[in-house]
Motif scaffolding. Structure first.
Motif, PDB file in Angstrom:
ATOM      1  N   GLU A  68      -2.344   4.514 -11.163  1.00  0.00           N
ATOM      2  CA  GLU A  68      -3.424   4.582 -12.080  1.00  0.00           C
ATOM      3  C   GLU A  68      -4.864   4.296 -11.357  1.00  0.00           C
ATOM      4  OE1 GLU A  68      -4.154   3.874 -16.712  1.00  0.00           O
ATOM      5  OE2 GLU A  68      -3.758   1.985 -15.701  1.00  0.00           O
ATOM      6  N   ASP A  69      -4.735   3.379 -10.548  1.00  0.00           N
ATOM      7  CA  ASP A  69      -5.786   2.532  -9.973  1.00  0.00           C
ATOM      8  C   ASP A  69      -6.170   2.796  -8.419  1.00  0.00           C
ATOM      9  OD1 ASP A  69      -6.224   1.376 -12.187  1.00  0.00           O
ATOM     10  OD2 ASP A  69      -5.960  -0.475 -11.666  1.00  0.00           O
ATOM     11  N   GLY A  70      -5.191   3.883  -7.875  1.00  0.00           N
ATOM     12  CA  GLY A  70      -5.381   4.695  -6.677  1.00  0.00           C
ATOM     13  C   GLY A  70      -4.982   3.780  -5.361  1.00  0.00           C
ATOM     14  N   TRP A  71      -3.900   2.659  -5.778  1.00  0.00           N
ATOM     15  CA  TRP A  71      -3.454   1.794  -4.496  1.00  0.00           C
ATOM     16  C   TRP A  71      -2.706   2.659  -3.832  1.00  0.00           C
ATOM     17  CZ3 TRP A  71      -5.520  -2.420  -3.413  1.00  0.00           C
ATOM     18  CH2 TRP A  71      -6.383  -3.162  -4.237  1.00  0.00           C
ATOM     19  N   SER A  72      -1.801   3.668  -4.146  1.00  0.00           N
ATOM     20  CA  SER A  72      -0.787   4.565  -3.576  1.00  0.00           C
ATOM     21  C   SER A  72      -1.568   5.124  -2.565  1.00  0.00           C
ATOM     22  CB  SER A  72      -0.346   5.587  -4.282  1.00  0.00           C
ATOM     23  OG  SER A  72       0.487   6.483  -3.635  1.00  0.00           O
ATOM     24  N   GLY A  73      -2.788   5.768  -2.726  1.00  0.00           N
ATOM     25  CA  GLY A  73      -3.789   6.322  -1.608  1.00  0.00           C
ATOM     26  C   GLY A  73      -3.950   5.428  -0.657  1.00  0.00           C
ATOM     27  N   ARG A  74      -4.540   4.134  -1.151  1.00  0.00           N
ATOM     28  CA  ARG A  74      -5.151   3.084  -0.115  1.00  0.00           C
ATOM     29  C   ARG A  74      -4.116   2.655   0.716  1.00  0.00           C
ATOM     30  NH1 ARG A  74      -8.227  -0.443  -4.645  1.00  0.00           N
ATOM     31  NH2 ARG A  74      -8.282   1.157  -6.307  1.00  0.00           N
ATOM     32  N   PHE A  75      -2.941   2.740   0.537  1.00  0.00           N
ATOM     33  CA  PHE A  75      -1.777   2.104   1.357  1.00  0.00           C
ATOM     34  C   PHE A  75      -1.326   3.316   2.173  1.00  0.00           C
ATOM     35  CE2 PHE A  75      -1.330  -1.590  -1.222  1.00  0.00           C
ATOM     36  CZ  PHE A  75      -0.755  -2.428  -0.478  1.00  0.00           C
ATOM     37  N   GLY A  76      -1.412   4.643   1.697  1.00  0.00           N
ATOM     38  CA  GLY A  76      -1.318   5.739   2.636  1.00  0.00           C
ATOM     39  C   GLY A  76       0.217   5.818   3.072  1.00  0.00           C
ATOM     40  N   LEU A  77       1.254   5.065   2.237  1.00  0.00           N
ATOM     41  CA  LEU A  77       2.652   5.025   2.798  1.00  0.00           C
ATOM     42  C   LEU A  77       3.410   6.697   2.919  1.00  0.00           C
ATOM     43  CD1 LEU A  77       3.627   1.645   1.242  1.00  0.00           C
ATOM     44  CD2 LEU A  77       3.012   2.285   3.707  1.00  0.00           C
ATOM     45  N   PRO A  78       4.381   6.582   3.724  1.00  0.00           N
ATOM     46  CA  PRO A  78       5.048   7.918   3.818  1.00  0.00           C
ATOM     47  C   PRO A  78       6.196   8.084   2.947  1.00  0.00           C
ATOM     48  CG  PRO A  78       5.748   6.578   5.651  1.00  0.00           C
ATOM     49  CD  PRO A  78       4.726   5.827   4.835  1.00  0.00           C
ATOM     50  N   PHE A  79       6.000   7.598   1.586  1.00  0.00           N
ATOM     51  CA  PHE A  79       7.109   7.586   0.632  1.00  0.00           C
ATOM     52  C   PHE A  79       6.568   8.468  -0.432  1.00  0.00           C
ATOM     53  CE2 PHE A  79       7.122   3.076   1.841  1.00  0.00           C
ATOM     54  CZ  PHE A  79       7.823   3.103   3.169  1.00  0.00           C
ATOM     55  N   PRO A  80       7.399   8.804  -1.512  1.00  0.00           N
ATOM     56  CA  PRO A  80       7.028   9.243  -2.681  1.00  0.00           C
ATOM     57  C   PRO A  80       6.395   8.098  -3.550  1.00  0.00           C
ATOM     58  CG  PRO A  80       9.366   9.688  -2.416  1.00  0.00           C
ATOM     59  CD  PRO A  80       8.847   8.714  -1.458  1.00  0.00           C
ATOM     60  N   GLU A  81       5.464   8.478  -4.423  1.00  0.00           N
ATOM     61  CA  GLU A  81       4.650   7.661  -5.118  1.00  0.00           C
ATOM     62  C   GLU A  81       5.534   6.649  -6.033  1.00  0.00           C
ATOM     63  OE1 GLU A  81       1.483   9.792  -7.607  1.00  0.00           O
ATOM     64  OE2 GLU A  81       0.164   8.690  -6.300  1.00  0.00           O
ATOM     65  N   HIS A  82       6.698   7.215  -6.375  1.00  0.00           N
ATOM     66  CA  HIS A  82       7.263   6.252  -7.387  1.00  0.00           C
ATOM     67  C   HIS A  82       8.327   5.382  -6.525  1.00  0.00           C
ATOM     68  CE1 HIS A  82      10.549   9.515  -6.189  1.00  0.00           C
ATOM     69  NE2 HIS A  82      11.246   8.545  -6.338  1.00  0.00           N
ATOM     70  N   ALA A  83       8.334   5.325  -5.362  1.00  0.00           N
ATOM     71  CA  ALA A  83       9.127   4.518  -4.489  1.00  0.00           C
ATOM     72  C   ALA A  83       8.818   3.018  -4.677  1.00  0.00           C
ATOM     73  CB  ALA A  83       8.939   4.695  -3.075  1.00  0.00           C
ATOM     74  N   THR A  84       9.815   2.026  -4.820  1.00  0.00           N
ATOM     75  CA  THR A  84       9.416   0.575  -4.879  1.00  0.00           C
ATOM     76  C   THR A  84      10.163  -0.240  -3.743  1.00  0.00           C
ATOM     77  OG1 THR A  84      11.435   0.490  -6.433  1.00  0.00           O
ATOM     78  CG2 THR A  84       9.436   0.758  -7.672  1.00  0.00           C
ATOM     79  N   GLY A  85      10.800   0.631  -2.994  1.00  0.00           N
ATOM     80  CA  GLY A  85      11.507  -0.239  -1.818  1.00  0.00           C
ATOM     81  C   GLY A  85      12.904  -0.261  -1.947  1.00  0.00           C
ATOM     82  N   PHE A  86      13.539  -0.178  -3.154  1.00  0.00           N
ATOM     83  CA  PHE A  86      14.814  -0.327  -3.359  1.00  0.00           C
ATOM     84  C   PHE A  86      15.517   0.700  -2.610  1.00  0.00           C
ATOM     85  CE2 PHE A  86      13.844  -2.228  -7.616  1.00  0.00           C
ATOM     86  CZ  PHE A  86      14.543  -3.869  -7.348  1.00  0.00           C
ATOM     87  N   GLY A  87      16.687   0.222  -1.637  1.00  0.00           N
ATOM     88  CA  GLY A  87      17.174   1.047  -0.939  1.00  0.00           C
ATOM     89  C   GLY A  87      16.673   1.665   0.266  1.00  0.00           C
ATOM     90  N   HIS A  88      15.512   0.998   1.172  1.00  0.00           N
ATOM     91  CA  HIS A  88      14.747   1.208   1.927  1.00  0.00           C
ATOM     92  C   HIS A  88      15.662   1.058   3.118  1.00  0.00           C
ATOM     93  CE1 HIS A  88      10.234   1.794   0.855  1.00  0.00           C
ATOM     94  NE2 HIS A  88      11.098   2.747   0.533  1.00  0.00           N
ATOM     95  N   THR A  89      15.561   2.033   4.149  1.00  0.00           N
ATOM     96  CA  THR A  89      15.967   1.844   5.399  1.00  0.00           C
ATOM     97  C   THR A  89      15.166   0.987   6.390  1.00  0.00           C
ATOM     98  OG1 THR A  89      14.757   3.830   6.380  1.00  0.00           O
ATOM     99  CG2 THR A  89      16.891   4.186   5.273  1.00  0.00           C
ATOM    100  N   SER A  90      15.793   0.796   7.584  1.00  0.00           N
ATOM    101  CA  SER A  90      14.976  -0.147   8.481  1.00  0.00           C
ATOM    102  C   SER A  90      13.847   0.654   8.873  1.00  0.00           C
ATOM    103  CB  SER A  90      16.113  -0.450   9.748  1.00  0.00           C
ATOM    104  OG  SER A  90      15.202  -1.461  10.597  1.00  0.00           O
ATOM    105  N   ASP A  91      13.874   1.974   9.144  1.00  0.00           N
ATOM    106  CA  ASP A  91      12.513   2.887   9.333  1.00  0.00           C
ATOM    107  C   ASP A  91      11.445   2.611   8.276  1.00  0.00           C
ATOM    108  OD1 ASP A  91      13.477   3.104  12.029  1.00  0.00           O
ATOM    109  OD2 ASP A  91      14.364   5.419  11.363  1.00  0.00           O
TER     110      ASP A  91
END
Length: 169
Positions: A68-91
């Protein structure tokens, strides 16, 4: 002490711990991983904030600050917007690189939104079921305690990593 006051106090303690773990560190310091599979401070703080944002928004039926406040775009991470980090790989953990100002800006925005939601919570409201996918179903009280517990755990991990980073300097 009323339910809302208790929640606000607990969340304030999380905020203090997050700030203590992050403030004054460079982006490189925040990205340090003590071994190839360890979590960095940046990832830990991003993850705890994403979980709080996701879970609190869901429990109160509102949009996430992340989108809603555009933080996803500011971070620019290579994950889907709904990602929270659960199950993330080392990479994926390694991909979370951000300056302290960005991490704390997002955290503080989520913290403020969370306080808006919980500041009026009464004892009976904590019994409202917010997630029926679990047995027994999860109530608002259980969800908020879970968020606070996870946040504290990860903020403590970030503080530990900060201590290791500072010893190396």
């Amino acid at each position: 002490m009323k339910s809302a006051e208790l929640l606000v106090d607990a969340l304030g303690r999380v905020q203090e711990a997050v700030h203590e773990a992050v403030e004054g560190l460079s982006q490189d310091d925040l990205a340090v991983r003590v071994d190839d599979d360890a979590n960095s401070i940046a990832w830990l703080v991003w993850h705890l904030t994403r979980v709080q944002d996701d879970h609190v928004a869901d429990a109160f039926g509102t949009a996430q600050v992340w989108t809603e406040d555009g933080w996803s775009g500011r971070f620019g991470l290579p994950f889907p917007e709904h990602a929270t980090g659960f199950g993330h790989t080392s990479d994926q953990v390694a991909a979370v690189r951000a300056p302290a100002e960005l991490l704390l800006g997002y955290y503080d925005a989520v913290h403020a939104r969370t306080l808006e939601h919980v500041s009026g919570v009464t004892g009976p409201a904590l019994d409202r079921v917010v997630d029926t996918r679990w047995k027994p179903p999860v109530t608002l009280g259980v969800r908020l305690v879970s968020v606070i517990a996870e946040d504290n755990q990860h903020a403590g991990q970030a503080a530990y990593v900060r201590g290791l980073v500072e010893r190396r300097k």
